[in-house]
Design a protein around this motif. Structure first.
Motif, mmCIF file in Angstrom:
data_model
loop_
_atom_site.group_PDB
_atom_site.id
_atom_site.type_symbol
_atom_site.label_atom_id
_atom_site.label_comp_id
_atom_site.label_asym_id
_atom_site.label_seq_id
_atom_site.Cartn_x
_atom_site.Cartn_y
_atom_site.Cartn_z
ATOM 1 N N SER A 60 -4.943 -1.020 4.925
ATOM 2 C CA SER A 60 -6.693 -1.284 4.598
ATOM 3 C C SER A 60 -6.794 -0.129 5.397
ATOM 4 O O SER A 60 -8.600 0.114 5.397
ATOM 5 C CB SER A 60 -6.762 -2.856 4.857
ATOM 6 O OG SER A 60 -7.098 -2.680 6.125
ATOM 7 N N SER A 70 -7.660 -4.649 0.336
ATOM 8 C CA SER A 70 -6.536 -5.079 1.053
ATOM 9 C C SER A 70 -6.714 -5.221 2.348
ATOM 10 O O SER A 70 -7.471 -5.060 2.711
ATOM 11 C CB SER A 70 -5.939 -3.268 0.617
ATOM 12 O OG SER A 70 -4.594 -3.122 2.238
ATOM 13 N N ASN A 368 -1.888 -1.059 -0.645
ATOM 14 C CA ASN A 368 -1.535 -2.446 0.137
ATOM 15 C C ASN A 368 -0.227 -2.376 1.317
ATOM 16 O O ASN A 368 0.184 -3.709 0.905
ATOM 17 C CB ASN A 368 -1.663 -3.426 -1.141
ATOM 18 C CG ASN A 368 -1.968 -4.954 -1.166
ATOM 19 O OD1 ASN A 368 -2.859 -5.177 0.405
ATOM 20 N ND2 ASN A 368 -1.556 -5.676 -1.811
ATOM 21 N N ALA A 383 -4.957 -3.873 -3.452
ATOM 22 C CA ALA A 383 -4.921 -5.492 -4.140
ATOM 23 C C ALA A 383 -5.441 -6.363 -4.571
ATOM 24 O O ALA A 383 -4.399 -7.099 -4.916
ATOM 25 C CB ALA A 383 -5.518 -5.752 -2.219
ATOM 26 N N ASN A 386 -2.602 -7.397 -7.115
ATOM 27 C CA ASN A 386 -1.750 -8.927 -6.474
ATOM 28 C C ASN A 386 -2.274 -10.030 -7.114
ATOM 29 O O ASN A 386 -2.342 -11.028 -6.953
ATOM 30 C CB ASN A 386 -1.920 -8.598 -5.396
ATOM 31 C CG ASN A 386 -0.844 -9.580 -4.667
ATOM 32 O OD1 ASN A 386 0.061 -9.774 -5.457
ATOM 33 N ND2 ASN A 386 -1.324 -10.363 -3.843
#
Length: 624
Positions: A60, A70, A368, A383, A386
């Motif tokens: 991040s 993230s 990520n 992210a 995900n």
């Protein structure tokens, strides 16, 4: 303020097995296997062992990582690589690798390093900006539009580009210092190795010229990372590296994704449009000895347009520039490594040095923290991916063309190094001498040696590896000498819990008497007793994948190849390169695993199966 043209793929103006795993005992190399598939030993091994890792990892603290959901920090990345579960963000579960890695490096973007992450903290000066309230908004459309405004202003000299906090050296120094400290904190010599690193992200007209810059250690390290806000020219990055080296730092750079450069990565002119010179070639190779051949944004070995006789050229190709509008590149030449290796030989023949004499690694480019190189454990680049349904059918609010880009992402690659021990010094030295190989994510191991002195019977000796080093050269080296033809030794071993091997190939490149670049692929070892027909064609290895269950069987293929090969078309007067490509049998692609896991239909716009592979660094023949 220098113009900074940087358009991120997913954000800008967008609003949004069940198988037999037995292998042959590797008596020649006497490897005792640890969890990561590497040798576990208390003493350095002079014959070297394979260690796997990644250098190209974002968290991040990269602005595009943060904007795409993230929640990870550099510490999380190092924990993940050692097998711990970390938060995945994006509405999905935790991230955890099945088999830990040997080494790892966080290489967040130098551009605005950590600044977007800091905006979430309203106690900081940057977190109190009105812009920070927009970019951290719970409304994703507001956050994405804020980031689009940010990029536009920095490209055009708008109001946001004039905010002094965005170029505050105090902030940049402090964030870089924390990234270096995180790498030092997790370094465990002999067990787990880390490197301080960052990414320099030059992106002229959305054409990728990015480099990951890696330091051996934190000794005499610069106070700030060099960003493309300082300069978008690779020559200026190398000059900065030379100064850093003169000040006591040990570092290298690794370019990646020439496939997204639209011909710029391996251009035969410099950043000012001047023809390349010998000095340019020497400077480039002194600073960037390796190239990243495979990662999430596709492979860049070659393209069917450049290698029409290569039946395996069409592998996990990601055919886009970095424009949010999903633009397609138009220049194949200058975008793929094999053609660059040929251009490098031609340049050397003309007395200009070889600017593209690259060793090979694979890597990730995850944003990520988790490299996600395991095909059956893929969690996406960002992210926002995900979630397997999002990876397959699209992120809500994202344009169809950009969701297709997500599906065409590969699972990422791995870097393999042959090193005496798992330490910073040993692994970095292996990278500098190019005794490295890249994979598409699998942990198959490949050795490659060349010599004018090898005999075919050498590989039958118990100590063949000792003789291979003593009387020849390993991958990444120059081969000089004389004789009828050089002989090469290739050793490939399947991943311990992975797929069997289909074949071993040697890819040769040279420039003929007329100055024309030539390439040829030789099948030097085939599984299951297959032999080429009279035209040299080889029957496919077969396919055991059950698409309904995403399982395959190792009932075909071999577990190991150890063979010699002598070039039947050798011309001692011609410079040439040779590198090895090892193919596994077909296995399910990550998208197939996701479809079975979720009960969703298989996607028809991406392959259902792939043949994972490894590429060795080349050996270059040079006439005496």
């Amino acid at each position: 303020m220098k113009s900074f043209k940087y358009t991120i793929l997913m954000v800008s103006v967008l609003i949004f097995s069940s198988c037999n795993t037995e292998t042959k005992e590797d008596t020649a190399e006497n490897m005792s296997q640890g969890e990561s598939g590497s040798r576990v030993s208390q003493q350095p091994n002079p014959l070297k062992d394979a260690y796997f890792g990644n250098l190209h990892i974002h968290t991040s603290w990269s602005f595009d990582g943060f904007t795409n959901g993230s929640v990870t920090q550099p510490d999380d990345a190092y924990r993940w690589a050692q097998g711990e579960a970390i938060p995945g963000g994006g509405g999905g579960g935790d991230l955890q690798i099945k088999v830990p890695l040997d080494w790892y490096a966080v290489s967040d973007h130098a551009e605005w390093m950590g600044m977007f992450n800091m905006m979430a903290d309203t106690t900081t000066a940057i977190g109190k900006l009105d812009f920070a309230k927009r970019v951290t908004s719970d409304d994703q459309a507001v956050a994405f539009q804020a980031f689009a405004d940010f990029l536009y202003d920095f490209s055009t000299g708008g109001e946001l580009s004039k905010e002094p906090l965005f170029s505050d050296p105090t902030i940049m120094k402090s964030v870089w210092k924390e990234i270096v400290a995180s790498a030092d904190k997790f370094y465990q010599p002999g067990e787990f190795t880390t490197f301080p690193a960052f990414e320099w992200s030059s992106n002229p007209n959305t054409r990728n010229l990015h480099r990951v810059v890696v330091f051996q250690d934190s000794e005499n390290i610069p106070e700030m990372a060099f960003s493309s806000q300082d300069s978008e020219k690779p020559e200026d990055l190398w000059a900065w590296m030379e100064v850093s080296r003169a000040n006591g730092a040990t570092l290298l750079a690794i370019p990646h994704n020439g496939n997204a450069s639209d011909g710029l990565m391996f251009s035969m002119v410099d950043s000012e449009g001047n023809p390349l010179t010998k000095e340019y070639s020497e400077t480039r190779m002194r600073n960037e000895p390796l190239y990243e051949i495979s990662q999430i944004k596709g492979s860049s070995d070659t393209h069917p347009d450049l290698s029409p006789n290569d039946e395996f050229a069409d592998f996990e190709l990601w055919d886009y520039t970095l424009a949010a509008t999903a633009d397609r590149p138009t220049n194949r030449k200058g975008s793929y490594l094999r053609k660059a290796l040929l251009d490098g030989i031609k340049s050397e023949n003309e007395g200009k040095g070889n600017p593209f004499k690259y060793g090979i690694i694979g890597d990730s480019d995850s944003h990520n923290a988790a490299a996600a190189v395991e095909e059956d454990n893929y969690t996406g680049k960002f992210a926002i991916e995900n979630d397997p349904e999002h990876r397959l059918n699209g992120v809500p609010g994202m344009a169809d063309k950009n969701n297709l880009q997500l599906r065409e992402f590969g699972s990422g690659g791995l870097a393999g190094v042959w090193a005496e021990e798992n330490t910073r010094e040993s692994i970095f030295a292996a990278m500098m001498r190019k005794e490295t190989f890249g994979t598409s994510g699998t942990r198959l191991k490949v050795r490659f040696f060349g010599s004018f002195s090898y005999e075919e019977e050498l590989i039958n000796k118990e100590d063949w590896l000792t003789d291979a080093y003593a009387t020849g050269v390993p991958m990444g080296s120059d081969l000089q000498g004389s004789g009828d033809s050089p002989t090469f030794i290739i050793h490939a071993i399947k991943e311990a819990d992975g797929a069997n091997l289909d074949r071993v190939q040697i890819i040769k490149g040279w420039v003929d008497e007329s100055g024309n670049a030539q390439e040829k692929i030789f099948n030097v070892a085939l599984s299951d007793g297959r032999v080429p027909d009279a035209q040299g064609n080889v029957p496919p290895v077969g396919n055991t994948v059950d698409l309904a269950t995403a399982k395959y069987e190792n009932s075909i293929g071999d577990t190991e190849f150890l063979t010699t090969w002598t070039d039947p078309e050798f011309d001692p007067s011609q410079n040439a390169f040779y590198y090895v490509r090892v193919l596994e049998i077909p296995t399910p692609r990550w998208s197939t695993y996701d479809a079975v896991r979720t009960g969703l239909p298989l996607r028809q716009d991406v392959p259902s199966t792939i043949q994972e592979r490894a590429w060795s660094s080349p050996i270059w023949y040079k006439p005496n």
